[in-house]
Motif scaffolding. Structure first.
Motif, short mmCIF file in Angstrom:
data_model
loop_
_atom_site.label_atom_id
_atom_site.label_comp_id
_atom_site.label_asym_id
_atom_site.label_seq_id
_atom_site.Cartn_x
_atom_site.Cartn_y
_atom_site.Cartn_z
N TYR A 199 38.69 58.25 52.41
CA TYR A 199 39.54 57.08 52.63
C TYR A 199 38.73 56.06 53.43
CZ TYR A 199 40.42 58.14 57.60
OH TYR A 199 40.28 58.35 58.95
N MET A 200 39.26 54.83 53.49
CA MET A 200 38.57 53.76 54.20
C MET A 200 38.95 53.80 55.68
SD MET A 200 36.45 51.23 53.54
CE MET A 200 36.77 50.79 51.82
N HIS A 201 38.01 54.25 56.52
CA HIS A 201 38.27 54.24 57.96
C HIS A 201 38.10 52.83 58.53
CE1 HIS A 201 38.33 55.12 62.18
NE2 HIS A 201 37.08 54.72 62.32
N GLN A 202 37.08 52.15 58.07
CA GLN A 202 36.82 50.79 58.58
C GLN A 202 36.08 50.00 57.51
OE1 GLN A 202 33.97 49.72 62.05
NE2 GLN A 202 35.98 49.92 63.02
N PHE A 203 36.36 48.69 57.47
CA PHE A 203 35.70 47.80 56.51
C PHE A 203 35.36 46.53 57.27
CE2 PHE A 203 35.18 44.68 53.26
CZ PHE A 203 34.94 45.33 52.06
N LYS A 204 34.11 46.13 57.26
CA LYS A 204 33.74 44.92 57.99
C LYS A 204 32.59 44.18 57.29
CE LYS A 204 31.05 47.57 61.42
NZ LYS A 204 31.43 48.94 61.01
N ILE A 205 32.61 42.87 57.46
CA ILE A 205 31.53 42.01 56.97
C ILE A 205 30.84 41.45 58.21
CG2 ILE A 205 30.90 40.15 55.40
CD1 ILE A 205 33.82 40.23 54.37
#
Length: 265
Positions: free
Chosen positions: A89-95
């Motif tokens: 699963y997506m724990h964290q998403f950042k640009i």
């Protein structure tokens, strides 16, 4: 997409693997354009440097179509599932941006150290996969890795609340120096569209960008679903609480969006 046996062995030995030019120019152009629009927006998920330029934009996959697709892209999700041997699963998403001239430092740290301390993630069955949206060179603030440092597990860290606009669990100079005596220090560089996969306990940092060239990298922090976080002290858009397994889209999902953008012009 699957990693080769040689790539899997390299990841296990060094703590990271570099995959050059995994995404083409059209795919990168769509993502770069959308990143610029996100940075220009007035959203709480966009964290800024003290001078106002964007430092990082969290959770873009929840409010932007291009990044929603990237968060389920098979070229990113499937290799992580392969290494973690399970659904993720997506724990964290950042640009993360390093603006030309103004991009600030990211201190020496381990990502899993933060996930463990702040989010209650039980084990290091989680990792990062990063996509370059700009050419990353020695001049514009590349990531710095200490190879093989992931073999040491979680090391002692202090909570730095002052150096930059973003709080971070950081390693002291003595610890970093000892680890570098063993593993050295490298700065993986490459063209836009290239991908880096690295272990959650790999020690890394990045210097300021005082060059005239921007450096933007998208990070998917993916966690094996049975290893989900147990503490909810950070905002949901920083440490996600949806533990649903990611289902990959088709490999052309970004190309389709790029074609739609061209047709609309």
């Amino acid at each position: 997409m699957k990693l080769t046996d040689a790539q899997q062995k390299e990841f296990d030995r060094e703590g990271y693997v570099f995959l050059p030019e995994m995404f083409d120019d059209d795919e990168v152009a769509v993502l770069r354009r959308e990143a610029e629009a996100i940075y220009a927006s007035d959203r709480e998920e966009v964290w800024r440097e003290s001078n106002g330029v964007a430092r990082t934009a969290f959770a873009a996959h929840t409010y932007n179509e291009a990044y929603r697709r990237l968060g389920r892209h098979p070229r990113l999700v499937e290799p992580v599932k392969q290494l973690l041997d399970g659904d993720v699963y997506m724990h964290q998403f950042k640009i993360n941006a390093k603006a030309a001239f103004d991009g600030d430092v990211w201190q020496w740290h381990q990502d899993y150290g933060t996930w463990q301390r702040d989010d209650g993630m039980p084990t290091a069955r989680a990792m990062n996969i990063a996509l370059f949206l700009d050419d990353v060179t020695a001049a514009n603030g590349p990531l710095l890795f200490i190879p093989r440092s992931h073999k040491h597990g979680v090391v002692e860290a202090g909570h730095d609340l002052e150096t930059t606009s973003y709080p971070l669990w950081t390693l002291d100079r003595e610890t970093v120096s000892k680890l570098a005596e063993e593993g050295g220090c490298v700065a993986p560089t490459g063209k836009a569209g290239s991908v880096l996969m690295f272990h959650g306990t790999l020690v890394h940092a990045s210097p300021p960008n005082i060059s005239p060239m921007p450096r933007t990298i998208v990070y998917l922090s993916l966690c094996e679903v049975n290893n989900h976080i147990t503490k909810f002290t950070r905002k949901e858009w920083i440490a996600h609480r949806d533990f649903t397994p990611i289902e990959s889209l088709n490999d052309d999902c970004l190309k389709e969006l790029a074609r739609e953008a061209v047709a609309a012009e």
